[in-house]
Enzyme design. Structure first.
Site, PDB file in Angstrom:
ATOM      1  CB  THR A  72      37.006  67.124  24.382  1.00 56.00           C
ATOM      2  OG1 THR A  72      36.232  68.118  23.752  1.00 56.00           O
ATOM      3  CG2 THR A  72      38.139  66.679  23.487  1.00 56.00           C
ATOM      4  CG  ASP A 108      40.518  59.105  25.149  1.00 54.88           C
ATOM      5  OD1 ASP A 108      40.358  58.054  24.503  1.00 54.88           O
ATOM      6  OD2 ASP A 108      40.868  60.176  24.623  1.00 54.88           O
TER       7      ASP A 108
HETATM    8  P1  ATP Z   1      35.168  61.583  22.847  1.00 59.20           P
HETATM    9  O1  ATP Z   1      35.535  61.267  21.426  1.00 59.20           O
HETATM   10  O2  ATP Z   1      34.401  62.877  23.029  1.00 59.20           O
HETATM   11  O3  ATP Z   1      36.281  61.434  23.812  1.00 59.20           O
HETATM   12  P2  ATP Z   1      33.691  59.126  22.678  1.00 59.20           P
HETATM   13  O4  ATP Z   1      32.826  59.336  21.484  1.00 59.20           O
HETATM   14  O5  ATP Z   1      34.858  58.234  22.540  1.00 59.20           O
HETATM   15  O6  ATP Z   1      34.104  60.492  23.322  1.00 59.20           O
HETATM   16  P3  ATP Z   1      31.284  58.721  24.221  1.00 59.20           P
HETATM   17  O7  ATP Z   1      30.596  57.469  23.817  1.00 59.20           O
HETATM   18  O8  ATP Z   1      30.748  60.016  23.706  1.00 59.20           O
HETATM   19  O9  ATP Z   1      32.827  58.560  23.898  1.00 59.20           O
HETATM   20  O10 ATP Z   1      31.285  58.848  25.819  1.00 59.20           O
HETATM   21  C1  ATP Z   1      31.910  57.874  26.646  1.00 59.20           C
HETATM   22  C2  ATP Z   1      31.138  57.727  27.933  1.00 59.20           C
HETATM   23  O11 ATP Z   1      31.143  58.987  28.624  1.00 59.20           O
HETATM   24  C3  ATP Z   1      29.656  57.375  27.761  1.00 59.20           C
HETATM   25  O12 ATP Z   1      29.457  55.974  27.638  1.00 59.20           O
HETATM   26  C4  ATP Z   1      29.054  57.938  29.047  1.00 59.20           C
HETATM   27  O13 ATP Z   1      29.245  57.042  30.134  1.00 59.20           O
HETATM   28  C5  ATP Z   1      29.913  59.192  29.282  1.00 59.20           C
HETATM   29  N1  ATP Z   1      29.264  60.360  28.688  1.00 59.20           N
HETATM   30  C6  ATP Z   1      29.495  60.928  27.484  1.00 59.20           C
HETATM   31  N2  ATP Z   1      28.658  61.967  27.265  1.00 59.20           N
HETATM   32  C7  ATP Z   1      27.884  62.064  28.369  1.00 59.20           C
HETATM   33  C8  ATP Z   1      26.807  62.930  28.781  1.00 59.20           C
HETATM   34  N3  ATP Z   1      26.368  63.904  27.996  1.00 59.20           N
HETATM   35  N4  ATP Z   1      26.254  62.725  29.993  1.00 59.20           N
HETATM   36  C9  ATP Z   1      26.692  61.744  30.815  1.00 59.20           C
HETATM   37  N5  ATP Z   1      27.693  60.901  30.496  1.00 59.20           N
HETATM   38  C10 ATP Z   1      28.268  61.043  29.289  1.00 59.20           C
END
Ligand code: ATP
Length: 285
Positions: A230, A234
């Site tokens: 989560t 951001d």
């Molecule tokens: P959320 O809604 O959970 O805040 P999001 O969907 O907006 O996230 P994501 O694309 O899931 O964003 O993640 C953003 C960045 O965080 C990814 O591009 C990556 O760099 C990092 N990240 C997310 N999950 C992982 C993971 N399991 N391992 C390593 N880095 C991660």
């Protein structure tokens, strides 16, 4: 300097054996309250990255603790208005399998007055950055003010709303999406033209493109075992924009944002899990 028009939410988190079904009443002993909201999270991330951040937003009479926390994280809160409308909040039910059901009340986040924005941007200089997401009101008006003042605009089109995106897009410097939102955007609007586009894809990393020059950079995620993702998006957005504001080249800004997000997902919580600039630098070696 970054100005961030963004939501401030109290996240109320309840752990339950299963999610409530229609008509069911469930009791839980597991409750905790934490600072949330995409806007607040992005402000904390940008401040942790060492950039000056002025948050533009509002809380209700019940929101003083959230303003105090933002300030503790290094965010400037002089332009967080005190509204008569209750603060925004989210009720987050999480079951034992990690599935969740969330109710969001926007409250004060959508009761901002234009004067709150104009007074904050009154001290902005050309070349400063404005960040925005879709959890407040006044995006369109603020985007116009940013353009008039020569500010760069970083816009996270989340939660996705095609009409809001369509209106703000002409003013955008960098559009920030996750892969779900990128799919929604493509379905609603086809291929779009913005100077820079950043798409994050969770553990698969992130993609940045300069749509003017055609340059594309793929930034792999740092391989880690996540505890709670989560706020990863951001954290990435706040670090990315802060790094661009600090003069990092896009490739270096991406690596820094990726490292910060990788550290953030290894800790429980949202804002409290966002690493400092020093911790991020240590991971980058
Ligand atoms: P959320 O809604 O959970 O805040 P999001 O969907 O907006 O996230 P994501 O694309 O899931 O964003 O993640 C953003 C960045 O965080 C990814 O591009 C990556 O760099 C990092 N990240 C997310 N999950 C992982 C993971 N399991 N391992 C390593 N880095 C991660």
């Amino acid at each position: 300097m970054i100005f961030n028009l963004g939501s401030i939410n109290a996240d109320h988190i309840y752990r339950l054996p299963h999610l409530p079904t229609p008509g069911e009443t469930l009791a839980t002993d597991s409750y905790h309250r934490t600072l949330g909201g995409k806007g607040a999270n992005q402000s904390v991330a940008a401040a942790r990255a060492g950039e000056r951040v002025c948050h533009i937003g509002a809380v209700g009479p019940d929101g003083g603790w959230m303003v105090d926390l933002l300030e503790e994280y290094g965010v400037e809160v002089g332009h967080v208005a005190r509204s008569d409308v209750p603060s925004g909040h989210a009720m987050v039910c999480v079951d034992n399998a990690g599935e969740n059901a969330i109710v969001i009340y926007p409250g004060a986040n959508r009761a901002l007055d234009l004067s709150d924005v104009t007074s904050a941007l009154g001290v902005a200089s050309a070349g400063d950055w404005l960040m925005m997401q879709n959890e407040t009101n006044l995006q369109m008006e603020t985007a116009r003010l940013a353009e008039a003042g020569g500010l760069n605009l970083a816009y996270s089109a989340a939660p996705f709303d095609a009409d809001a995106v369509r209106a703000v897009l002409p003013f955008v410097t960098i559009l920030i999406l996750n892969d779900v939102e990128a799919g929604q955007l493509e379905k609603a609007m086809g291929v779009i033209e913005v100077p820079q586009l950043l798409i994050t894809r969770g553990a698969e990393g992130a993609e940045w493109r300069d749509t003017v020059s055609g340059e594309v950079i793929l930034c792999p995620a740092v391989p880690v075992t996540p505890v709670d993702t989560t706020g990863a998006g951001d954290t990435f957005a706040g670090y990315m924009v802060a790094s661009l504001a600090q003069g990092f080249a896009p490739s270096a800004a991406l690596r820094r944002a990726s490292a910060a997000a990788a550290l953030q997902v290894q800790e429980p919580g949202t804002a409290e899990a966002i690493p400092t600039s020093r911790e991020t630098a240590a991971l980058l070696g």
